[in-house]
Design a protein around this motif. Structure first.
Motif, PDB file in Angstrom:
ATOM      1  N   MET A 284       0.920  -1.154   0.107  1.00  0.00           N
ATOM      2  CA  MET A 284      -0.059   0.097  -0.012  1.00  0.00           C
ATOM      3  C   MET A 284       0.841   1.092   0.151  1.00  0.00           C
ATOM      4  O   MET A 284       1.871   1.369   0.763  1.00  0.00           O
ATOM      5  CB  MET A 284      -0.929   0.017   1.247  1.00  0.00           C
ATOM      6  N   VAL A 285       0.639   2.085  -0.989  1.00  0.00           N
ATOM      7  CA  VAL A 285       1.289   3.548  -0.853  1.00  0.00           C
ATOM      8  C   VAL A 285       0.661   4.343  -0.017  1.00  0.00           C
ATOM      9  O   VAL A 285      -0.304   4.457  -0.150  1.00  0.00           O
ATOM     10  CB  VAL A 285       1.227   3.900  -2.388  1.00  0.00           C
ATOM     11  N   VAL A 286       1.531   5.046   0.789  1.00  0.00           N
ATOM     12  CA  VAL A 286       1.002   5.909   1.895  1.00  0.00           C
ATOM     13  C   VAL A 286       1.986   7.108   1.863  1.00  0.00           C
ATOM     14  O   VAL A 286       3.128   7.280   1.248  1.00  0.00           O
ATOM     15  CB  VAL A 286       0.870   5.485   3.225  1.00  0.00           C
ATOM     16  N   SER A 287       1.460   8.181   2.361  1.00  0.00           N
ATOM     17  CA  SER A 287       2.208   9.509   2.436  1.00  0.00           C
ATOM     18  C   SER A 287       3.300   9.481   3.587  1.00  0.00           C
ATOM     19  O   SER A 287       3.202   8.568   4.605  1.00  0.00           O
ATOM     20  CB  SER A 287       1.373  10.685   2.787  1.00  0.00           C
ATOM     21  N   GLU A 288       4.267  10.197   3.604  1.00  0.00           N
ATOM     22  CA  GLU A 288       5.129  10.079   4.604  1.00  0.00           C
ATOM     23  C   GLU A 288       4.831  10.562   6.040  1.00  0.00           C
ATOM     24  O   GLU A 288       4.950   9.655   7.184  1.00  0.00           O
ATOM     25  CB  GLU A 288       6.369  11.012   4.387  1.00  0.00           C
ATOM     26  N   LYS A 289       3.832  11.382   6.215  1.00  0.00           N
ATOM     27  CA  LYS A 289       3.165  11.839   7.133  1.00  0.00           C
ATOM     28  C   LYS A 289       2.158  10.713   7.950  1.00  0.00           C
ATOM     29  O   LYS A 289       2.290  10.557   9.041  1.00  0.00           O
ATOM     30  CB  LYS A 289       2.559  13.278   6.880  1.00  0.00           C
ATOM     31  N   THR A 290       1.487  10.105   6.804  1.00  0.00           N
ATOM     32  CA  THR A 290       0.639   8.951   7.430  1.00  0.00           C
ATOM     33  C   THR A 290       1.459   7.843   7.932  1.00  0.00           C
ATOM     34  O   THR A 290       0.864   7.351   9.012  1.00  0.00           O
ATOM     35  CB  THR A 290      -0.540   8.577   6.263  1.00  0.00           C
ATOM     36  N   LEU A 291       2.391   7.477   7.512  1.00  0.00           N
ATOM     37  CA  LEU A 291       3.125   6.438   7.718  1.00  0.00           C
ATOM     38  C   LEU A 291       3.908   6.590   9.017  1.00  0.00           C
ATOM     39  O   LEU A 291       3.847   5.797  10.010  1.00  0.00           O
ATOM     40  CB  LEU A 291       4.073   5.885   6.662  1.00  0.00           C
TER      41      LEU A 291
ATOM     42  N   TRP B  70       2.755   8.728  11.505  1.00  0.00           N
ATOM     43  CA  TRP B  70       2.140   8.824  12.565  1.00  0.00           C
ATOM     44  C   TRP B  70       1.330   7.379  12.958  1.00  0.00           C
ATOM     45  O   TRP B  70       1.049   6.901  14.119  1.00  0.00           O
ATOM     46  CB  TRP B  70       0.676   9.484  12.575  1.00  0.00           C
ATOM     47  N   ALA B  71       1.183   6.549  11.954  1.00  0.00           N
ATOM     48  CA  ALA B  71       0.841   5.221  12.072  1.00  0.00           C
ATOM     49  C   ALA B  71       1.887   4.309  12.959  1.00  0.00           C
ATOM     50  O   ALA B  71       1.277   3.475  13.769  1.00  0.00           O
ATOM     51  CB  ALA B  71       0.323   4.530  10.845  1.00  0.00           C
ATOM     52  N   LEU B  72       3.168   4.581  12.482  1.00  0.00           N
ATOM     53  CA  LEU B  72       4.230   3.778  13.127  1.00  0.00           C
ATOM     54  C   LEU B  72       4.508   4.234  14.827  1.00  0.00           C
ATOM     55  O   LEU B  72       4.672   3.550  15.500  1.00  0.00           O
ATOM     56  CB  LEU B  72       5.315   3.843  12.293  1.00  0.00           C
TER      57      LEU B  72
ATOM     58  N   ARG C 252       9.127   3.247  23.135  1.00  0.00           N
ATOM     59  CA  ARG C 252       9.330   4.629  23.082  1.00  0.00           C
ATOM     60  C   ARG C 252      10.403   4.869  21.809  1.00  0.00           C
ATOM     61  O   ARG C 252      11.290   5.872  21.651  1.00  0.00           O
ATOM     62  CB  ARG C 252      10.212   5.077  24.311  1.00  0.00           C
ATOM     63  N   ILE C 253      10.174   4.318  20.829  1.00  0.00           N
ATOM     64  CA  ILE C 253      10.726   4.466  19.643  1.00  0.00           C
ATOM     65  C   ILE C 253       9.843   5.385  18.682  1.00  0.00           C
ATOM     66  O   ILE C 253       8.761   5.020  18.370  1.00  0.00           O
ATOM     67  CB  ILE C 253      11.062   3.123  18.778  1.00  0.00           C
ATOM     68  N   TRP C 254      10.513   6.424  18.184  1.00  0.00           N
ATOM     69  CA  TRP C 254       9.578   7.512  17.769  1.00  0.00           C
ATOM     70  C   TRP C 254      10.042   8.036  16.245  1.00  0.00           C
ATOM     71  O   TRP C 254      11.446   8.331  16.333  1.00  0.00           O
ATOM     72  CB  TRP C 254       9.723   8.599  18.586  1.00  0.00           C
ATOM     73  N   ILE C 255       9.463   8.006  15.424  1.00  0.00           N
ATOM     74  CA  ILE C 255       9.690   8.458  14.045  1.00  0.00           C
ATOM     75  C   ILE C 255       9.887   9.897  14.172  1.00  0.00           C
ATOM     76  O   ILE C 255       8.591  10.628  14.378  1.00  0.00           O
ATOM     77  CB  ILE C 255       8.770   7.986  12.896  1.00  0.00           C
ATOM     78  N   ARG C 256      11.102  10.541  13.823  1.00  0.00           N
ATOM     79  CA  ARG C 256      11.075  11.959  13.491  1.00  0.00           C
ATOM     80  C   ARG C 256      10.601  12.368  12.521  1.00  0.00           C
ATOM     81  O   ARG C 256       9.791  13.520  12.526  1.00  0.00           O
ATOM     82  CB  ARG C 256      12.329  12.571  14.188  1.00  0.00           C
ATOM     83  N   LYS C 257      10.698  11.957  11.506  1.00  0.00           N
ATOM     84  CA  LYS C 257      10.151  12.248  10.104  1.00  0.00           C
ATOM     85  C   LYS C 257      10.825  11.194   9.018  1.00  0.00           C
ATOM     86  O   LYS C 257      11.995  10.739   9.279  1.00  0.00           O
ATOM     87  CB  LYS C 257      10.592  13.645   9.731  1.00  0.00           C
TER      88      LYS C 257
END
Length: 161
Positions: A1-8, A10-12, A22-27
């Motif tokens: 599934m192709v998603v946007s950077e922002k959607t992925l 926040w989902a992760l 406490r693993i946080w995707i900064r961007k």
């Protein structure tokens, strides 16, 4: 599934295995050419020595090469199955503060994958990562081997990270 950077992102961030460690995707970088990740030290991932639990560090590095290659190759028109085939880690010093790492996918890396998929139908390659603390000191190095293959005709394109 192709998603946007922002959607992925926040989902992760709220995906339980990452959230509770406490693993946080900064961007995610533009067009999924990279990702910046932070492992926040907390009571949920601290070992008895007061440093970040090694399993948290190891787990933090697991999904990102597969995610990046999956999104990049889908945008190139490929229908692929991507996962982490193997990994190894060297803990160099305790993670007593938050840890950070960045992964970048270069044109050369992407072109290697595309060429291999077009010729053999699969791509397997290992890539390094380095995790740094707040002071910029190297705390761990990781080698992740990514496996990518074209889906066979009729095979369901279920996500397999």
């Amino acid at each position: 599934m192709v998603v946007s950077e922002k959607t992925l992102k926040w989902a992760l961030c709220f995906y339980p295995p990452l959230f509770f460690q406490r693993i946080w995707i900064r961007k995610f970088h533009k067009d999924f050419r990279g990702v910046d990740v932070k492992i926040s030290k907390s009571i949920l991932n601290r070992n008895y020595n007061g440093s970040i639990y090694g399993g948290t560090i190891y787990g933090a590095t697991d999904p990102f090469y597969a995610l990046l290659f999956d999104q990049l190759l889908q945008r190139q028109g490929f229908k692929v199955r991507v996962w982490l085939k193997s990994a190894s880690i060297q803990y160099l010093k305790p993670g007593r503060t938050d840890l950070y790492f960045t992964i970048l996918i270069t044109d050369e890396m992407l072109n290697d994958a595309i060429e291999s998929l077009n010729t053999t139908g699969k791509f397997v390659k290992a890539y390094p990562m380095e995790l740094f603390d707040k002071k910029g000191e190297l705390c761990a190095t990781v080698m992740n081997e990514v496996y990518v293959r074209n889906l066979h005709h009729g095979e369901k394109p279920a996500v397999a990270y």
